[in-house]
Design an enzyme around this catalytic site. Sequence first.
Site, PDB file in Angstrom:
ATOM      1  N   ARG A 192      -1.034  -4.875  -6.451  1.00 27.76           N
ATOM      2  CA  ARG A 192      -0.757  -6.257  -6.380  1.00 27.76           C
ATOM      3  C   ARG A 192       0.724  -6.337  -7.179  1.00 27.76           C
ATOM      4  NH1 ARG A 192      -6.192  -6.729  -8.836  1.00 27.76           N
ATOM      5  NH2 ARG A 192      -7.708  -6.979  -7.057  1.00 27.76           N
ATOM      6  N   HIS A 227       3.289  -7.417   1.821  1.00 26.27           N
ATOM      7  CA  HIS A 227       2.471  -8.408   2.470  1.00 26.27           C
ATOM      8  C   HIS A 227       1.454  -9.248   1.941  1.00 26.27           C
ATOM      9  CE1 HIS A 227       0.054  -4.809   2.562  1.00 26.27           C
ATOM     10  NE2 HIS A 227      -0.847  -5.399   2.969  1.00 26.27           N
ATOM     11  N   HIS A 266       0.928  -1.260  -0.088  1.00 25.71           N
ATOM     12  CA  HIS A 266      -0.099  -0.016   0.149  1.00 25.71           C
ATOM     13  C   HIS A 266       0.807   1.227   0.142  1.00 25.71           C
ATOM     14  CE1 HIS A 266      -3.398  -2.685   0.825  1.00 25.71           C
ATOM     15  NE2 HIS A 266      -2.776  -3.060   1.998  1.00 25.71           N
TER      16      HIS A 266
END
Length: 321
Positions: A197, A177, A102
């Site tokens: 992604r 993650h 993110h």
Amino acid sequence: MKPYPLQCKPEFKERVWGGRALAQFGLELPEGHIGEGWMIGDHPNGTTSVVNGELAGMGLDQIREQYGEAFFGSKGFSKKNGRFPLLIKLLDCQDDLSVQVHPTDDYDRLPAGELGKTEMWYILDAKPGAKIIYGLKDGVTRERLAQAIEENRIMDALNEVTVEAGDSFYIPAGTVHALGAGVLVAEIQQNSDSTYRLYDYGRLGLDGKPRELHVEDSLNVIAYEGAGATYMKTDLNASGEWLTLARSPFFVTEKGRVSGEWKLQTTTDSFVIHIICDGEGTIRWADGELRVKPGECYLLPANLGDYSLDGSMTVLRSYLP
């Protein structure tokens, strides 16, 4: 308008990796692979509505506009877009999530008004041997990671951690993650739906098409020297004490065990969010009480003042720093 603890109707999200486990909390799931329950949210992609008390039927955005600082506190608004600053989720991971990262608030390719995403996970349940991906291995640079992606060996660059119920993970923006199959998670995060992604196992989406990857954005926002991610076991030594799980610029999350009456209070700086992890009990305040059970999430207004938790249960508490 007298303040009281607000409970919302979840916004459910079908995900290719989801399942039906959230039904164990008594939630009425729509059909499909339900991966996310947005329990408390004020985002363009999902805004929850109150189901209890005088404000039943009102969206969190309407409450923000009508009651503003009194309910949410002097810190209770995003400086970037004015909305409620957090998003509270329950996640059911029946399959592996994509390897992702993110951005921070200041990434210049974010959509207008969107926030970055720092978050934390608390593992509510995990099947034996369940794992997550948590960060890069030592020495992985942008160049080495890009090469690993190009050669389809990205997993060689990633850390895996075996998890169990009670584990807590702090995931600052920039941390690579992924949740693995077989975990049930409470997630506290910035009010954001921004996910890039890196890798998705060659999987098809719900529409039968390959899911989009965001490799360039991911490589841009990863904190290669580390963003301060930490994880911990969260065994509690005693009841009536808070154990800090995550302390970020955006939220503080703590864990506590209730055994009997625990007197607490809100402040005018911030609302308080309680997630009930296990057990049962009651939230009491000056004008009433609510019976609570696992999986339920409550938004306590900043102007609620004195309240108490009573019963035998484990709870998470989140508020603004």
